[in-house]
Design a protein around this motif. Structure first.
Motif, PDB file in Angstrom:
ATOM      1  N   ASP A  42      15.705  -7.393  13.676  1.00 33.49           N
ATOM      2  CA  ASP A  42      14.284  -7.067  13.729  1.00 33.49           C
ATOM      3  C   ASP A  42      14.041  -5.821  14.576  1.00 33.49           C
ATOM      4  O   ASP A  42      13.226  -4.967  14.222  1.00 33.49           O
ATOM      5  CB  ASP A  42      13.511  -8.254  14.294  1.00 33.49           C
ATOM      6  CG  ASP A  42      12.038  -7.981  14.441  1.00 33.49           C
ATOM      7  OD1 ASP A  42      11.303  -8.140  13.452  1.00 33.49           O
ATOM      8  OD2 ASP A  42      11.600  -7.580  15.543  1.00 33.49           O
ATOM      9  N   GLY A  45      14.815  -2.707  12.702  1.00 27.05           N
ATOM     10  CA  GLY A  45      13.978  -2.440  11.544  1.00 27.05           C
ATOM     11  C   GLY A  45      14.460  -3.109  10.274  1.00 27.05           C
ATOM     12  O   GLY A  45      14.219  -2.580   9.190  1.00 27.05           O
ATOM     13  N   LEU A 342      16.739   4.684  17.543  1.00 26.74           N
ATOM     14  CA  LEU A 342      16.708   3.703  16.465  1.00 26.74           C
ATOM     15  C   LEU A 342      17.067   4.379  15.159  1.00 26.74           C
ATOM     16  O   LEU A 342      16.780   5.572  14.968  1.00 26.74           O
ATOM     17  CB  LEU A 342      15.321   3.062  16.362  1.00 26.74           C
ATOM     18  CG  LEU A 342      14.935   2.144  17.525  1.00 26.74           C
ATOM     19  CD1 LEU A 342      13.458   1.793  17.465  1.00 26.74           C
ATOM     20  CD2 LEU A 342      15.785   0.876  17.515  1.00 26.74           C
ATOM     21  N   SER A 352      11.815   0.657  12.322  1.00 30.42           N
ATOM     22  CA  SER A 352      11.494  -0.322  13.355  1.00 30.42           C
ATOM     23  C   SER A 352      10.062  -0.183  13.846  1.00 30.42           C
ATOM     24  O   SER A 352       9.440  -1.174  14.237  1.00 30.42           O
ATOM     25  CB  SER A 352      12.468  -0.172  14.531  1.00 30.42           C
ATOM     26  OG  SER A 352      12.136  -1.042  15.581  1.00 30.42           O
ATOM     27  N   SER A 356       9.159  -3.868  12.843  1.00 26.04           N
ATOM     28  CA  SER A 356       9.678  -4.714  13.908  1.00 26.04           C
ATOM     29  C   SER A 356       8.556  -5.580  14.481  1.00 26.04           C
ATOM     30  O   SER A 356       7.505  -5.076  14.879  1.00 26.04           O
ATOM     31  CB  SER A 356      10.308  -3.863  15.012  1.00 26.04           C
ATOM     32  OG  SER A 356      10.723  -4.672  16.090  1.00 26.04           O
ATOM     33  N   ARG A 359       8.985  -5.617  18.822  1.00 23.15           N
ATOM     34  CA  ARG A 359       8.535  -4.439  19.558  1.00 23.15           C
ATOM     35  C   ARG A 359       7.019  -4.373  19.668  1.00 23.15           C
ATOM     36  O   ARG A 359       6.499  -3.715  20.560  1.00 23.15           O
ATOM     37  CB  ARG A 359       9.070  -3.170  18.885  1.00 23.15           C
ATOM     38  CG  ARG A 359      10.581  -3.016  18.973  1.00 23.15           C
ATOM     39  CD  ARG A 359      11.006  -1.694  18.372  1.00 23.15           C
ATOM     40  NE  ARG A 359      10.406  -0.583  19.077  1.00 23.15           N
ATOM     41  CZ  ARG A 359      10.260   0.639  18.575  1.00 23.15           C
ATOM     42  NH1 ARG A 359      10.658   0.876  17.325  1.00 23.15           N
ATOM     43  NH2 ARG A 359       9.701   1.597  19.274  1.00 23.15           N
TER      44      ARG A 359
END
Length: 483
Positions: A42, A45, A342, A352, A356, A359
């Motif tokens: 997660d 991403g 990332l 992400s 995500s 985050r």
């Protein structure tokens, strides 16, 4: 009949379909593979994209959380039947300590032909399926979403085995099996379970595992270990082009296998490895830096930032074992997670940021506090490694008093006999919490009290009040009264 058809991204992208992979939600030209940890997927991403590299820095020398991430990564590749290339001086011992499926799932389904003997289903796995979700006390909050700190675990055979306690278990088992057959992605592994030896022998016999020491003989005796490792990785990527290739380096820069390595050679190795993965897009790499290389000042100022620029994804797992005060402040976590870079192989913005949940930047992160980027931490339970959002605990903890005590509390201790005159003195006691307690004891300190009263009366003269008139009534003559 409707003319609208549901679009399948895997068919439209034209990419080669591999087992254990999934098309990225951000771009149909990117294929993701799982790291073995659903919460880490997660954060990335959706998973680690093929043709990308991940670097994990673990600066604490007294823990092995960085190598634990690599064990999940290799175990996921072994479960998906990918080709695995491990570069380490102790690669044999590393493969023997690999994680495997929970014992309850192995007993029920006999995965990979290995059914461990003895033992029942694990109560921790059984707790994942909640049979009674009805709130009995705070029934008004029944319809509200539960506050979560991490993403849910993927559906696996462990849930199929524990679904027998549910009333409608046949329908649930059928749906879980159909989901398992459609997607072989991100399996559930148990830290207390080890991969069977027969599974490793089968993978080695079918040349799906390559164990390469970093100081292996090279074409030229003057080659440094990083150059020799790059040459072996390129040969593996050229030879294995049918299935995805997972390159794993559990401890880059350790003195036992890599010798006296320099910062320039490490940066050259990371940059060349990323170029190889772009050239052979069916491969991906996961690297853990040794504790010596994980320090931010090892290769000069901003060392970890330089590493993040030369890799697609870079994380730092800072354990609390080096600072006991942090362990006391966050007792339910084992360290912080710092993100340096990332992966975004075919997009300008990292997937992400959009997808995500942990985050907190995605629109689906409302139950995780999606107003901004969340602080991340990790914890290692008895059975798995979890990445989750970091929240401050209740102030003072759950075992301390929440309300302040009153300013004074009188406690009377009767020590005299029954019927004796009560004489009281007051002593002030201040406890640790700061509240004031007045303790009154009978029969003690009467002389001090009289002296204090005499001093106050001598200094302050009170004005005398006028006497009130008295009226006398005669009982025999009620109409006459006297003043």
């Amino acid at each position: 009949m409707s003319s609208f058809k549901r679009r399948d991204p895997s068919k439209q992208s034209g990419l080669k379909s591999y087992p254990g992979t999934r098309v990225s939600p951000a771009s149909t030209s990117t294929v993701n593979t799982s790291s073995g940890i659903s919460s880490l997927d997660d954060i990335l991403g959706g998973g680690l994209p093929l043709s990308c590299s991940l670097v994990v820095a673990a600066p604490d020398p007294h823990s092995s959380y960085g190598q634990l991430v690599q064990q999940y990564y290799v175990a996921e590749g072994l479960a998906c039947r990918h080709h695995i290339c491990v570069i380490d001086s102790e690669a044999d011992d590393f493969m023997k300590d690999l994680l495997w499926y929970p014992k309850s799932a192995l007993q029920d389904k006999g995965l990979s032909g290995q059914v461990p003997s003895g033992g029942d289903g694990d109560p921790e796995d059984e707790g994942q399926v909640q049979t009674d979700t009805k709130v009995k006390i705070a029934w008004r909050y029944e319809q509200m979403k539960q506050f979560q700190t991490t993403v849910s675990a993927p559906i696996s055979d462990a849930l199929i085995s524990t679904s027998r306690s549910i009333a409608n278990h046949r329908y649930l088992q059928r749906s879980l099996r159909s989901h398992r057959n459609s997607e072989n992605y991100c399996h559930v592994f148990d830290l207390t379970s080890r991969v069977p030896r027969s599974v490793l022998d089968e993978a080695v016999g079918s040349t799906k595992i390559s164990l390469i020491p970093p100081n292996s003989p090279a074409e030229s005796s003057e080659d440094i270990p990083t150059v020799s490792a790059l040459r072996h990785i390129e040969k593996t990527l050229q030879k294995q082009n049918v299935l995805p290739v997972r390159v794993c380096i559990p401890s880059l820069g350790s003195p036992s296998g890599w010798g006296d390595i320099t910062a320039q050679s490490v940066l050259h190795f990371l940059h060349s490895l990323r170029a190889l993965l772009r050239k052979y897009p069916h491969g991906c790499a996961s690297i853990t830096l040794s504790p010596r290389l994980s320090s931010d000042n090892w290769g000069g100022d901003g060392w970890l930032k330089k590493v993040g620029w030369l890799t697609d994804a870079s994380l730092t797992l800072t354990a609390f074992s080096a600072d006991p005060s942090l362990s006391a402040m966050f007792p339910s976590h084992h360290g912080f997670v710092h993100i340096h870079s990332l992966p975004s192989p075919s997009t300008l913005v990292a997937p992400s940021d959009r997808f995500s949940t942990l985050r907190g930047l995605a629109s689906s992160a409302n139950s995780f506090g999606g107003s901004g980027e969340n602080n991340l931490a990790f914890k290692c339970t008895r059975k798995r490694l979890i990445f989750e959002t970091l929240h401050l605990d209740l102030e003072g903890g759950v075992s301390e008093r929440r309300t302040s005590a009153p300013s004074s509390i009188a406690v009377e201790l009767t020590t005299g006999k029954i019927g004796a005159p009560i004489e009281k003195t007051v002593d002030h006691v201040v406890p640790r919490g700061g509240a004031r307690i007045d303790v009154e004891i009978e029969g003690v300190g009467q002389a001090k009290k009289e002296e204090a009263v005499s001093e106050t009366t001598s200094d302050v003269v009170k004005p005398q009040k006028p006497k009130k008139k008295k009226v006398a009534f005669f009982s025999d003559r009620p109409d006459v009264y006297d003043f």
